[in-house]
Scaffold this active site. Sequence first.
Site, PDB file in Angstrom:
ATOM      1  N   LYS A 230      22.203 -87.578   8.027  1.00  0.00           N
ATOM      2  CA  LYS A 230      20.905 -87.015   7.671  1.00  0.00           C
ATOM      3  C   LYS A 230      19.790 -88.015   7.916  1.00  0.00           C
ATOM      4  O   LYS A 230      18.653 -87.628   8.122  1.00  0.00           O
ATOM      5  CB  LYS A 230      20.878 -86.728   6.162  1.00  0.00           C
TER       6      LYS A 230
ATOM      7  N   LYS B 252      23.597 -98.395   1.959  1.00  0.00           N
ATOM      8  CA  LYS B 252      22.369 -97.705   1.558  1.00  0.00           C
ATOM      9  C   LYS B 252      21.321 -98.653   1.012  1.00  0.00           C
ATOM     10  O   LYS B 252      20.130 -98.390   1.138  1.00  0.00           O
ATOM     11  CB  LYS B 252      22.670 -96.600   0.535  1.00  0.00           C
TER      12      LYS B 252
ATOM     13  N   LYS C  40      27.899 -92.784  12.609  1.00  0.00           N
ATOM     14  CA  LYS C  40      28.197 -91.507  11.981  1.00  0.00           C
ATOM     15  C   LYS C  40      27.026 -90.541  12.143  1.00  0.00           C
ATOM     16  O   LYS C  40      25.873 -90.963  12.054  1.00  0.00           O
ATOM     17  CB  LYS C  40      28.424 -91.798  10.489  1.00  0.00           C
TER      18      LYS C  40
HETATM   19  P1  AMP Z   1      26.342 -86.627   2.692  1.00  0.00           P
HETATM   20  O1  AMP Z   1      25.663 -86.011   3.867  1.00  0.00           O
HETATM   21  O2  AMP Z   1      26.558 -88.082   2.878  1.00  0.00           O
HETATM   22  O3  AMP Z   1      25.711 -86.255   1.373  1.00  0.00           O
HETATM   23  O4  AMP Z   1      27.815 -86.018   2.645  1.00  0.00           O
HETATM   24  C1  AMP Z   1      28.161 -84.722   2.192  1.00  0.00           C
HETATM   25  C2  AMP Z   1      29.597 -84.422   2.599  1.00  0.00           C
HETATM   26  O5  AMP Z   1      29.695 -84.325   4.037  1.00  0.00           O
HETATM   27  C3  AMP Z   1      30.628 -85.491   2.203  1.00  0.00           C
HETATM   28  O6  AMP Z   1      31.856 -84.873   1.887  1.00  0.00           O
HETATM   29  C4  AMP Z   1      30.765 -86.316   3.445  1.00  0.00           C
HETATM   30  O7  AMP Z   1      31.999 -86.972   3.522  1.00  0.00           O
HETATM   31  C5  AMP Z   1      30.621 -85.271   4.550  1.00  0.00           C
HETATM   32  N1  AMP Z   1      30.036 -85.883   5.751  1.00  0.00           N
HETATM   33  C6  AMP Z   1      28.803 -86.423   5.884  1.00  0.00           C
HETATM   34  N2  AMP Z   1      28.586 -86.889   7.116  1.00  0.00           N
HETATM   35  C7  AMP Z   1      29.726 -86.634   7.820  1.00  0.00           C
HETATM   36  C8  AMP Z   1      30.143 -86.861   9.163  1.00  0.00           C
HETATM   37  N3  AMP Z   1      29.327 -87.432  10.063  1.00  0.00           N
HETATM   38  N4  AMP Z   1      31.394 -86.471   9.520  1.00  0.00           N
HETATM   39  C9  AMP Z   1      32.225 -85.871   8.632  1.00  0.00           C
HETATM   40  N5  AMP Z   1      31.893 -85.630   7.354  1.00  0.00           N
HETATM   41  C10 AMP Z   1      30.670 -85.992   6.935  1.00  0.00           C
END
Ligand code: AMP
Length: 340
Positions: free
Chosen positions: A206, A119, A203
């Site tokens: 967002k 990040k 991955k």
């Molecule tokens: P974030 O979007 O990084 O704030 O992640 C929020 C939750 O979603 C966390 O538990 C992450 O591990 C899960 N997460 C985010 N992106 C992915 C992805 N591409 N695949 C699986 N889990 C995800």
Amino acid sequence: MSDAHKPLVFSGMQPTNTLHLGNYLGALRNWVKLQDQMPCIYCVVDMHAITADAGYAKPKELLTASREVTAAYIAAGVDPARSILFKQSDVGAHAELAWVFNCVARLGWMDRMTQFKEKSGKHKERSSVGLYTYPTLMAADILVYKATHVPVGEDQKQHLELARDIAQKFNNDYEAPDFFPQPEPLILGTATRVMSLRDGAKKMSKSDESDFSRINLTDDAEAISAKIKKARTDPNPLPEDIKGLEGRPEADNLFNIYAALAEVPKAELIARYAGQQFSGFKNDLAEIAVAKLTPIAAEMRRLLADPAEIDAILAAGAERAGAIAEPILQDVKKRVGFSA
Ligand code: AMP
Ligand code: TRP
């Protein structure tokens, strides 16, 4: 984990932009299921959201995003009557415990965190200090409730290991064996790491500039179908067995998504489509994605039409959360020497 600790789930997501399929399959959907197994606390981590430029100094957007994420939790099936659903900044105990944890965690541990490296990118010196200490706040989120189970996607595993190290060092240093539990990550399902629809090596995220890389929980049927049909693949027919997915990350990702959405074993799907072309497979996948996701979007829209109701749910949740966290924080304060 010691037997002294009752099973308790804690998890959270940041209110930044809209949630996507990775958040849903990697985390949110598992949260919903866990409600049948143990008590659950789910948090909108708005304090984490201001650690990055995307959330910093955008007060109106942050509040709106917090309501949207709350609506997404509920629309996906988090039940605010059963589970505790609240916003991080409404319970001051998180920040207070995070300060203590900043003094427990060692720089050497923090320097290993790969998410900070990703990040902060090339300009580490311009990142906020909050982005660096993000994992100590996350540890406080969990441990201020003495939570034992933390359902997250694979990318959060390292942060959970840090939370375990912090718990253990606190217990040792303050001679309070078993005071904090060792929280366990729950990485469940066949889609713990959903990849970008444009690049099987990245991955789903967002922050990707291309909206075609992800399916947002708010996408309509047309957008979902278009994104799946345009998803990158390779020129070969679909594989005959699981080994045939090796070295084919895009195909593998689509099978993982399909298996997770349809809740059927991946091997069964591979057998069903063996030797066929991507087009029929993609049509079926689009159909199931639309069927599973569009009701969530519709329910989110309904909930967001009444922001006061969402605020009331969050306020009630904060009260319940605070009632659990406060006595644990008071106990910490005594052990640290802040109070007698
Ligand atoms: P974030 O979007 O990084 O704030 O992640 C929020 C939750 O979603 C966390 O538990 C992450 O591990 C899960 N997460 C985010 N992106 C992915 C992805 N591409 N695949 C699986 N889990 C995800
Ligand atoms: N860091 C998590 C993420 O990016 C969000 C989060 C903050 C969290 N505090 C938490 C997840 C506590 C689980 C438990 O997804």
